[in-house]
Write a protein that holds these residues in place. Sequence first.
Motif, short mmCIF file in Angstrom:
data_model
loop_
_atom_site.label_atom_id
_atom_site.label_comp_id
_atom_site.label_asym_id
_atom_site.label_seq_id
_atom_site.Cartn_x
_atom_site.Cartn_y
_atom_site.Cartn_z
N MET A 1 14.61 -64.07 17.65
CA MET A 1 14.90 -62.99 18.59
C MET A 1 14.15 -63.27 19.89
N LEU A 2 14.84 -63.09 20.98
CA LEU A 2 14.22 -63.30 22.28
C LEU A 2 13.16 -62.24 22.56
N ASP A 3 12.14 -62.65 23.27
CA ASP A 3 11.10 -61.74 23.71
C ASP A 3 11.71 -60.68 24.61
N LYS A 4 11.19 -59.46 24.53
CA LYS A 4 11.73 -58.35 25.33
C LYS A 4 11.64 -58.64 26.83
N ASN A 5 10.73 -59.50 27.25
CA ASN A 5 10.55 -59.81 28.67
C ASN A 5 11.45 -60.95 29.16
N ASN A 6 12.27 -61.50 28.27
CA ASN A 6 13.17 -62.58 28.66
C ASN A 6 14.20 -62.05 29.67
N LYS A 48 13.34 -49.54 31.25
CA LYS A 48 13.59 -48.58 30.16
C LYS A 48 14.86 -48.96 29.39
N THR A 49 15.91 -49.31 30.10
CA THR A 49 17.18 -49.67 29.48
C THR A 49 17.07 -50.99 28.73
N VAL A 50 16.33 -51.95 29.29
CA VAL A 50 16.09 -53.22 28.60
C VAL A 50 15.36 -52.96 27.29
N ALA A 51 14.36 -52.09 27.31
CA ALA A 51 13.62 -51.76 26.09
C ALA A 51 14.54 -51.11 25.06
N GLU A 52 15.45 -50.25 25.51
CA GLU A 52 16.42 -49.62 24.59
C GLU A 52 17.33 -50.67 23.96
N LEU A 53 17.83 -51.59 24.79
CA LEU A 53 18.71 -52.64 24.27
C LEU A 53 17.97 -53.53 23.29
N HIS A 54 16.78 -53.93 23.63
CA HIS A 54 15.99 -54.78 22.73
C HIS A 54 15.74 -54.04 21.42
N GLY A 55 15.39 -52.77 21.50
CA GLY A 55 15.18 -51.96 20.30
C GLY A 55 16.43 -51.86 19.44
N PHE A 56 17.58 -51.75 20.07
CA PHE A 56 18.86 -51.71 19.37
C PHE A 56 19.05 -53.00 18.58
N PHE A 57 18.76 -54.13 19.23
CA PHE A 57 18.90 -55.42 18.56
C PHE A 57 17.90 -55.58 17.42
N VAL A 58 16.69 -55.10 17.60
CA VAL A 58 15.69 -55.18 16.54
C VAL A 58 16.14 -54.33 15.34
N LYS A 59 16.61 -53.13 15.62
CA LYS A 59 17.04 -52.22 14.55
C LYS A 59 18.23 -52.77 13.76
N TYR A 60 19.18 -53.38 14.47
CA TYR A 60 20.40 -53.86 13.83
C TYR A 60 20.48 -55.38 13.81
N GLU A 61 19.34 -56.02 13.66
CA GLU A 61 19.25 -57.48 13.71
C GLU A 61 20.20 -58.16 12.73
N ARG A 62 20.29 -57.66 11.53
CA ARG A 62 21.17 -58.29 10.52
C ARG A 62 22.64 -58.19 10.92
N VAL A 63 23.03 -57.07 11.46
CA VAL A 63 24.43 -56.85 11.84
C VAL A 63 24.79 -57.64 13.10
N LEU A 64 23.82 -57.84 13.97
CA LEU A 64 24.07 -58.48 15.27
C LEU A 64 23.66 -59.95 15.29
N ALA A 65 23.66 -60.61 14.15
CA ALA A 65 23.22 -62.01 14.06
C ALA A 65 24.03 -62.90 15.00
N LYS A 66 25.34 -62.69 15.06
CA LYS A 66 26.21 -63.50 15.92
C LYS A 66 25.83 -63.33 17.39
N GLU A 67 25.60 -62.10 17.81
CA GLU A 67 25.25 -61.82 19.19
C GLU A 67 23.86 -62.38 19.53
N ALA A 69 22.52 -65.01 18.22
CA ALA A 69 22.68 -66.46 18.37
C ALA A 69 23.23 -66.80 19.75
N ILE A 70 24.15 -66.00 20.25
CA ILE A 70 24.73 -66.24 21.58
C ILE A 70 23.66 -66.06 22.66
#
Length: 73
Positions: A1-6, A48-67, A69-70
Amino acid sequence: MLDKNNRKWKDIVTGKLELKTDNFGLQMFLKRAVTRFATAQAPGELEKTVAELHGFFVKYERVLAKEIAIISK
């Protein structure tokens, strides 16, 4: 997973980097974020929005594996 500051997270939120996805929840989040940043926003809103998006990806990491990877390319 990319760092939130990427930089890619900011590019996705502002629409500079288009992320194709079949995940409806992510599609809705991205549409709302890109529309929001089509106009000037208050200072700190982007972070704030970047933190929300990153949190979304952390929460749903298994479901968003394809995204993930992209984004990680």
